[in-house]
Design an enzyme around this catalytic site. Structure first.
Site, PDB file in Angstrom:
ATOM      1  N   SER A  44      62.488  48.660  -4.499  1.00  0.00           N
ATOM      2  CA  SER A  44      63.135  47.343  -4.479  1.00  0.00           C
ATOM      3  C   SER A  44      64.502  47.436  -3.807  1.00  0.00           C
ATOM      4  O   SER A  44      64.587  47.792  -2.641  1.00  0.00           O
ATOM      5  CB  SER A  44      63.212  46.803  -5.913  1.00  0.00           C
ATOM      6  OG  SER A  44      63.526  45.434  -5.929  1.00  0.00           O
ATOM      7  N   ASP A  78      52.939  41.004  -5.967  1.00  0.00           N
ATOM      8  CA  ASP A  78      54.360  41.071  -6.330  1.00  0.00           C
ATOM      9  C   ASP A  78      54.973  39.675  -6.240  1.00  0.00           C
ATOM     10  O   ASP A  78      55.006  39.072  -5.164  1.00  0.00           O
ATOM     11  CB  ASP A  78      55.059  42.025  -5.367  1.00  0.00           C
ATOM     12  CG  ASP A  78      56.489  42.349  -5.754  1.00  0.00           C
ATOM     13  OD1 ASP A  78      57.174  41.475  -6.318  1.00  0.00           O
ATOM     14  OD2 ASP A  78      56.934  43.476  -5.456  1.00  0.00           O
ATOM     15  N   HIS A 129      55.470  44.264  -9.172  1.00  0.00           N
ATOM     16  CA  HIS A 129      56.728  44.932  -8.820  1.00  0.00           C
ATOM     17  C   HIS A 129      57.129  45.990  -9.849  1.00  0.00           C
ATOM     18  O   HIS A 129      58.196  46.577  -9.739  1.00  0.00           O
ATOM     19  CB  HIS A 129      57.830  43.865  -8.731  1.00  0.00           C
ATOM     20  CG  HIS A 129      59.032  44.258  -7.927  1.00  0.00           C
ATOM     21  ND1 HIS A 129      59.010  44.372  -6.547  1.00  0.00           N
ATOM     22  CD2 HIS A 129      60.304  44.563  -8.298  1.00  0.00           C
ATOM     23  CE1 HIS A 129      60.212  44.705  -6.109  1.00  0.00           C
ATOM     24  NE2 HIS A 129      61.013  44.843  -7.153  1.00  0.00           N
TER      25      HIS A 129
END
Length: 296
Positions: A162, A239, A273
């Protein structure tokens, strides 16, 4: 435990050991040190396979964590230790930002994507952030040199998740002489064009969009051109942050195409995620960095 497996810090070591746990054929360590870059104490975890504990130089992976995370997230949740043990790989996980302590006044923000835990691995230029938020310098200069001086590291690759994936791509292409390999998991690919990044960069850089561009992974890749034999990126197809436009994965594809940078980009069906996704693909990333290290 066999004393030959004990890693000894140098007598003038700048780091303090917090904990050690035996894990597969190696040890999981935590350390603390005072950072000159952030002007705060900083912590990191490091997994040392038995080869490294015995003094043999091993390839290493620097893992940069995402928003709101610290060194614990990947160390406790990713389950990377077994694969690192099998391949003889070191894995280091630093904190994501400076933190408040009794003797420091580190700024923060109510928004989770700005402030402590959300450094974006950049050097801020605007007050009040610029005094402590110098994570680019911390990672590529201070911590990098500290790790090489204290541990038997052969080469270093960089990866992250991320915001940390953004950091891995950005720093990997901004400082290619430091790293032999790059990969990323669900990275923020174009921070200057995501709502998260725009909020953070307004605080850290003000309105100077030239600095925003220098802190944008996709723009840095396009500017730098090919630097690696291949980079590996995994993205969960389910995600929610991808769907919301925070990750801008297509910008990474376009940048790599323009830079002639070979990219293996895999959309993983059904994955989100979370660290469940990271557990699913982390071994492939460790193997990627191991292969790149063998190429030299």
């Amino acid at each position: 435990m066999n004393n030959s497996y004990k890693h000894s810090l140098s007598t003038n070591s700048k780091i303090t050991q917090i904990s050690v746990n035996r894990c597969f054929d190696g040890e999981q360590h935590y350390y603390r040190h005072q950072s000159s870059s952030t002007k705060t104490p900083m912590t990191f975890s490091i997994y040392l396979p038995d080869e490294a504990l015995a003094g043999r130089r091993c390839p290493a992976i620097l893992y940069l964590s995402g928003l709101t995370c610290d060194a614990d997230n990947v160390t406790h949740k990713a389950h990377f230790q077994q694969k690192c043990s099998e391949l003889g790989m070191i894995l280091i996980a630093p904190d994501t930002s400076p933190r408040s302590s009794d003797d420091s006044d580190v700024p923060n923000d109510d928004r989770y994507f700005v402030g402590q835990g959300a450094s974006y691995y950049v050097d801020a230029t605007q007050a009040p952030w610029s005094e402590h938020f110098n994570m680019q310098s911390y990672i590529v200069d201070e911590l990098y040199d500290l790790l090489r001086s204290e541990f038997p590291i052969d080469s270093i690759g960089v990866t992250g998740h991320s915001m940390g994936g953004h950091g891995a791509l950005l720093l990997g292409f901004k400082f290619p002489g430091k790293f032999v390999s790059v990969s990323a998991l669900s990275p923020v690919c174009a921070a200057s064009e995501s709502a998260w990044g725009q909020a953070a960069y307004t605080e850290y850089f003000g309105d100077d969009k030239s600095r925003w561009a220098q802190a944008d992974a996709a723009q840095m890749i396009e500017k730098s051109g090919q630097q690696y034999a291949s980079i590996l990126v995994d993205q969960g197809a389910a995600d929610n942050f991808l769907a919301e436009g925070q990750l801008q994965t297509t910008k990474l594809q376009h940048a790599c195409n323009k830079a002639n940078q070979p990219l293996t980009l895999r959309y993983q069906a059904g994955h989100d995620h979370s660290y469940y996704f990271i557990q699913t693909v982390i071994n492939d990333h460790i193997e990627h960095h191991w292969r790149m290290a063998q190429l030299g």
